[in-house]
Scaffold this motif. Structure first.
Motif, PDB file in Angstrom:
ATOM      1  N   ALA A 418       0.870  -1.395  -0.093  1.00 39.17           N
ATOM      2  CA  ALA A 418      -0.043  -0.075  -0.007  1.00 39.17           C
ATOM      3  C   ALA A 418       0.924   1.201  -0.182  1.00 39.17           C
ATOM      4  O   ALA A 418       0.566   2.408  -0.782  1.00 39.17           O
ATOM      5  CB  ALA A 418      -0.931  -0.089   1.225  1.00 39.17           C
ATOM      6  N   ARG A 419       1.940   1.266   0.718  1.00 41.49           N
ATOM      7  CA  ARG A 419       2.797   2.429   0.972  1.00 41.49           C
ATOM      8  C   ARG A 419       3.617   2.536  -0.641  1.00 41.49           C
ATOM      9  O   ARG A 419       3.707   3.768  -1.168  1.00 41.49           O
ATOM     10  CB  ARG A 419       3.916   2.212   1.749  1.00 41.49           C
ATOM     11  N   ASP A 420       3.985   1.440  -1.186  1.00 40.15           N
ATOM     12  CA  ASP A 420       4.697   1.696  -2.501  1.00 40.15           C
ATOM     13  C   ASP A 420       3.504   2.226  -3.558  1.00 40.15           C
ATOM     14  O   ASP A 420       3.884   2.907  -4.297  1.00 40.15           O
ATOM     15  CB  ASP A 420       4.962   0.088  -3.081  1.00 40.15           C
ATOM     16  N   GLY A 421       2.218   1.839  -3.364  1.00 37.80           N
ATOM     17  CA  GLY A 421       1.293   2.248  -4.314  1.00 37.80           C
ATOM     18  C   GLY A 421       0.990   3.684  -4.202  1.00 37.80           C
ATOM     19  O   GLY A 421       0.741   4.413  -5.080  1.00 37.80           O
ATOM     20  N   GLN A 422       0.879   4.036  -3.070  1.00 38.20           N
ATOM     21  CA  GLN A 422       0.805   5.505  -2.670  1.00 38.20           C
ATOM     22  C   GLN A 422       1.924   6.389  -3.452  1.00 38.20           C
ATOM     23  O   GLN A 422       1.517   7.406  -3.729  1.00 38.20           O
ATOM     24  CB  GLN A 422       0.594   5.638  -1.300  1.00 38.20           C
ATOM     25  N   ALA A 423       2.850   5.764  -3.160  1.00 41.35           N
ATOM     26  CA  ALA A 423       4.047   6.657  -4.019  1.00 41.35           C
ATOM     27  C   ALA A 423       3.848   6.724  -5.456  1.00 41.35           C
ATOM     28  O   ALA A 423       4.169   7.563  -6.064  1.00 41.35           O
ATOM     29  CB  ALA A 423       5.524   5.788  -3.536  1.00 41.35           C
ATOM     30  N   MET A 424       3.609   5.261  -6.054  1.00 50.71           N
ATOM     31  CA  MET A 424       3.053   5.341  -7.463  1.00 50.71           C
ATOM     32  C   MET A 424       2.017   6.303  -7.835  1.00 50.71           C
ATOM     33  O   MET A 424       1.991   7.075  -8.846  1.00 50.71           O
ATOM     34  CB  MET A 424       2.908   3.819  -7.919  1.00 50.71           C
ATOM     35  N   LEU A 425       1.017   6.474  -7.123  1.00 49.97           N
ATOM     36  CA  LEU A 425      -0.164   7.436  -7.218  1.00 49.97           C
ATOM     37  C   LEU A 425       0.436   8.964  -7.090  1.00 49.97           C
ATOM     38  O   LEU A 425       0.248   9.743  -8.049  1.00 49.97           O
ATOM     39  CB  LEU A 425      -1.051   7.345  -5.890  1.00 49.97           C
ATOM     40  N   GLY A 426       1.363   9.117  -6.227  1.00 49.10           N
ATOM     41  CA  GLY A 426       1.931  10.625  -5.902  1.00 49.10           C
ATOM     42  C   GLY A 426       2.860  11.005  -7.358  1.00 49.10           C
ATOM     43  O   GLY A 426       2.934  12.184  -7.437  1.00 49.10           O
ATOM     44  N   ASP A 427       3.214  10.053  -8.022  1.00 46.65           N
ATOM     45  CA  ASP A 427       4.255  10.338  -8.985  1.00 46.65           C
ATOM     46  C   ASP A 427       3.336  10.641 -10.395  1.00 46.65           C
ATOM     47  O   ASP A 427       3.908  11.186 -11.144  1.00 46.65           O
ATOM     48  CB  ASP A 427       5.196   9.165  -9.352  1.00 46.65           C
ATOM     49  N   HIS A 428       2.253  10.106 -10.432  1.00 50.36           N
ATOM     50  CA  HIS A 428       1.478  10.228 -11.747  1.00 50.36           C
ATOM     51  C   HIS A 428       0.030  11.100 -11.266  1.00 50.36           C
ATOM     52  O   HIS A 428      -0.455  11.465 -12.486  1.00 50.36           O
ATOM     53  CB  HIS A 428       1.384   8.930 -12.460  1.00 50.36           C
ATOM     54  N   PHE A 429      -0.193  11.275 -10.290  1.00 49.58           N
ATOM     55  CA  PHE A 429      -1.596  11.715 -10.032  1.00 49.58           C
ATOM     56  C   PHE A 429      -1.503  12.844  -8.802  1.00 49.58           C
ATOM     57  O   PHE A 429      -0.552  12.609  -8.224  1.00 49.58           O
ATOM     58  CB  PHE A 429      -2.734  10.500  -9.636  1.00 49.58           C
ATOM     59  N   PRO A 430      -2.597  13.281  -8.569  1.00 50.51           N
ATOM     60  CA  PRO A 430      -3.011  14.016  -7.341  1.00 50.51           C
ATOM     61  C   PRO A 430      -2.556  13.116  -6.176  1.00 50.51           C
ATOM     62  O   PRO A 430      -3.359  12.040  -6.413  1.00 50.51           O
ATOM     63  CB  PRO A 430      -3.977  14.705  -7.436  1.00 50.51           C
ATOM     64  N   ALA A 431      -1.729  13.296  -5.133  1.00 55.07           N
ATOM     65  CA  ALA A 431      -1.443  12.270  -4.305  1.00 55.07           C
ATOM     66  C   ALA A 431      -2.482  11.758  -3.224  1.00 55.07           C
ATOM     67  O   ALA A 431      -2.596  10.778  -2.789  1.00 55.07           O
ATOM     68  CB  ALA A 431      -0.279  12.717  -3.392  1.00 55.07           C
TER      69      ALA A 431
END
Length: 728
Positions: A418-431
């Motif tokens: 989940a933490r890794d996925g949150q970082a992926m979201l922050g790289d490409h979408f509004p976090a």
């Protein structure tokens, strides 16, 4: 033995029946409690929102949200990120995976979002609500199935992860999964090794651990019954602390009883006489120690946080059974075993060579504790001043303790999808995608609330829950509501419940970050200008309100605990001066432990900070349990002072309790250190603080500071009791 003494004994059948009945009753509790372990997972919840104070704004929003949705669902965000731009084949596979995810039991398919590509074309996401009551394991089982599905259908060059509140809940549940097996195994193994070293007996450690496990099983049986009846909700955090607290406390109380029992056997008494003598000598300090811990724990009921309120009575139940087992089951088992329990060693007093006469030198003789007594008596003022200075030096790290809260993504130590996925979201979408701030206000203020939210720093976009749209929501622009969906989608209408509408503000920062919490604070302040009745909630607001309540609790609970323990000590020791000195030593020891812990957390373990409840829990456990050792020491000192005078009583009390207090401290430190095997930040920090603090109490405060300070003050420590007016 005289005929009179023999005649005063209960009949043989009663001396056999009472221990047998006690053992059978505890054996039944052991069996029933063991079965209750299997039901723990059914009553444990780790949802942070369920432990908010009733008065919190986020709590009110959570309750109002139920009217805007058809199910009690937790959002999961499935995010895909490629090394480059996602091609048509990858996009088609993601669409196909979405359909398979929607077919998973527990996913609320009709409320799922469409696949949303990122502006840079390198990532995509979709949000699926997961029924909170799905299956036996709730969201965790559903998330695990979704993750398994993604692993079975990898996309070349594209990473996939499940994150969002449901993802973090699943990771947290996974981290707690070792609490029944691994935690207990490590704690029991550590205690067993220490007991074998201390007693050098194969049977006595088994008797002590059997007593501790019986107390734990009875506690679990009671707690599971209360949780199943919705009287005491139970979290994994509380469960772990209960296990450690019961094992540590029951073992400590057992050690105190064994010391008295061994003394009585060494004096040549029979098993029955030794049992009665041990009970007479041990019941008061055990009840006083356990009662002090229980009072300290029950003061947590004054907390604003439900999680703290629940820990108090749950842990108090455990301490009550620990006391009961040490005063009933353990004596019955030792009465059965007698001197055989100490085999192959002989049962002898901890300080068999201690002088017994009032005119003899209490520091004479051999042994470690005779040496310590001589050291304290030789230069008491130097000893206590040096000890105090050392503790004060350790306190210098206190300003480095960052206990204002940590992101929920940091709750789990080690790997977290989940933490890794949150970082992926922050790289490409509004976090903050997928976990927006929730705004609830009057229908007539819809546009005004949306305008204020859009203009707030840290807010990326604003939508409103709406009917007539495939996604169930519409974007709120300056020109009105814009539906999400294909061309020709009918104009949306906001969903109105009791005259209110629900807006969702997507945040630019991760929902669990301190920056997101600052955005929520700005939102609340700005929306107050629209209408003071406008409420802001959501996962970020839950974390914000939880931290605020925890900080408030620290200022309320700590003085209450100190006052209660001080009163108990005054009643127990019939003195005002001695309790004040003891409380002062415990508080200084706690501050020193916290100061050292702050430096270790920052420079050695590199933790991201600490939850505001960490200092509070550390204080309650360290002060309440630290006072246990004060009670063990000072009740014996008072007993010896009545016979031999204050200064001689202090040295004799130190000699007679030094071994048992050291053993108890090592056991308690080892059991709390076992909490560190669970990859949970909060428990790892509590583990270190309490384990280090207990060792500090054991080897410095109780061994040197308190005896030396008491010796220097002399009989005045007993003021205003009669002992203070003695001649020695």
């Amino acid at each position: 033995m005289t005929p009179e003494t023999r005649g005063s004994r209960p009949p043989t059948w009663l001396r056999v029946a009472v221990p047998a009945v006690l053992i059978l009753v505890w054996f039944a509790l052991f069996g029933s409690g063991g079965a209750a372990f299997g039901r723990l997972s059914d009553v444990v919840t780790n949802d942070q929102a369920q432990f908010l104070p009733a008065s919190a704004e986020a709590t009110e929003v959570n309750e109002l949200q139920a009217g805007f949705r058809d199910s009690d669902a937790v959002p999961a965000i499935i995010v895909f990120a490629g090394d480059g731009t996602l091609d048509d084949a990858a996009t088609a596979t993601i669409e196909d995976l979405r359909e398979q995810v929607l077919a998973v039991d527990g996913v609320v398919a009709d409320q799922a979002s469409p696949v949303i590509p990122s502006d840079d074309g390198r990532a995509a996401q979709f949000v699926v609500p997961i029924d909170a009551d799905a299956g036996e394991g709730g969201p965790r089982d559903v998330v695990d199935e979704i993750r398994g599905l993604l692993a079975e259908h990898p996309i070349e060059g594209v990473a996939a992860a499940v994150t969002g509140p449901a993802g973090f809940t699943a990771d947290l549940a996974q981290a707690f999964s070792g609490i029944d097996g691994l935690l207990l195994a490590v704690a029991l193994a550590a205690v067993f090794v220490i007991l074998v070293i201390v007693y050098r007996s194969p049977l006595l450690p088994v008797i002590v651990l059997g007593t501790s496990m019986a107390a734990l099983c009875a506690s679990v049986l009671t707690v599971v019954a209360l949780a199943g009846a919705d009287i005491l909700p139970l979290s994994g955090q509380t469960q772990g602390i209960l296990f450690i607290l019961v094992i540590g406390a029951a073992t400590d109380y057992s050690l105190l009883y064994i010391a008295r029992y061994r003394e009585a056997l060494a004096d040549g008494g029979s098993k029955w006489d030794a049992t009665l003598a041990a009970l007479r000598g041990a019941w008061e300090p055990i009840v006083a120690s356990g009662g002090t811990v229980i009072v300290g724990l029950l003061i947590l009921l004054a907390s604003e946080l439900t999680s703290n309120k629940i820990l108090g009575p749950v842990a108090a139940i455990g301490i009550a059974f620990a006391m009961l087992a040490a005063l009933t089951l353990l004596p019955a088992l030792l009465l059965w075993a007698g001197k055989v329990a100490f085999w192959p060693r002989r049962a002898r007093a901890a300080e068999a060579d201690a002088p017994a006469g009032p005119d003899e030198d209490p520091t004479a003789g051999r042994g470690l504790w005779a040496g310590v007594a001589r050291f304290v008596a030789r230069r008491p003022r130097t000893v206590w001043i040096a000890s105090t200075a050392l503790l004060a030096l350790m306190c210098l790290g206190l300003p480095r303790l960052d206990a204002d809260g940590v992101p929920s993504s940091e709750f789990v130590l080690g790997a977290s999808e989940a933490r890794d996925g949150q970082a992926m979201l922050g790289d490409h979408f509004p976090a903050g995608s997928g976990t927006p701030a929730v705004i609830i206000g009057g229908e007539g203020d819809l546009q005004a609330m949306a305008a204020v939210a859009r203009d707030t720093d840290g807010v990326d976009s604003v939508t409103v829950v709406a009917t007539g749209t495939p996604a169930g929501q519409a974007e709120v622009t300056e020109d009105g509501l814009v539906a999400f969906g294909p061309p020709g989608t009918p104009a949306p209408e906001p969903t109105v419940v009791d005259g209110r509408v629900l807006l969702q503000a997507t945040l630019a920062d991760p929902a669990d970050s301190l920056a997101a919490e600052a955005t929520v604070e700005r939102l609340r302040a700005s929306l107050d200008d629209v209408d003071a009745a406008v409420l802001v909630g959501g996962s970020t607001a839950v974390a914000l309100d939880t931290n605020a309540a925890a900080i408030t609790d620290r200022g309320r609970i700590i003085p209450l605990v100190l006052a209660a323990i001080l009163l108990i000590l005054m009643l127990l020791l019939r003195s005002i001066v001695a309790p004040l000195l003891l409380i002062g030593s415990v508080v200084l020891s706690f501050a020193a432990a916290l100061g050292v812990s702050a430096l270790v957390f920052e420079h050695v373990l590199h933790f991201p900070g600490a939850d505001p409840s960490v200092p509070l829990f550390g204080f309650v456990f360290l002060v309440a349990l630290g006072v246990d050792y004060n009670i063990f020491l000072m009740t014996r000192v008072r007993e010896e002072s009545v016979r031999f005078g204050t200064r001689a009583g202090i040295l004799r009390g130190l000699r007679l309790t030094g071994g048992v207090i050291t053993s108890a401290g090592l056991v308690l430190a080892a059991t709390f250190a076992a909490l560190g095997v669970l990859p949970i930040l909060f428990l790892a920090q509590i583990s270190f603080i309490v384990a280090f603090g207990v060792l500090l109490d054991t080897f410095l405060v109780r061994t040197l500071l308190v005896p030396a300070l008491s010796y220097d003050v002399g009989r005045a420590i007993w003021w205003p009791s009669k002992l203070a007016r003695g001649t020695r």
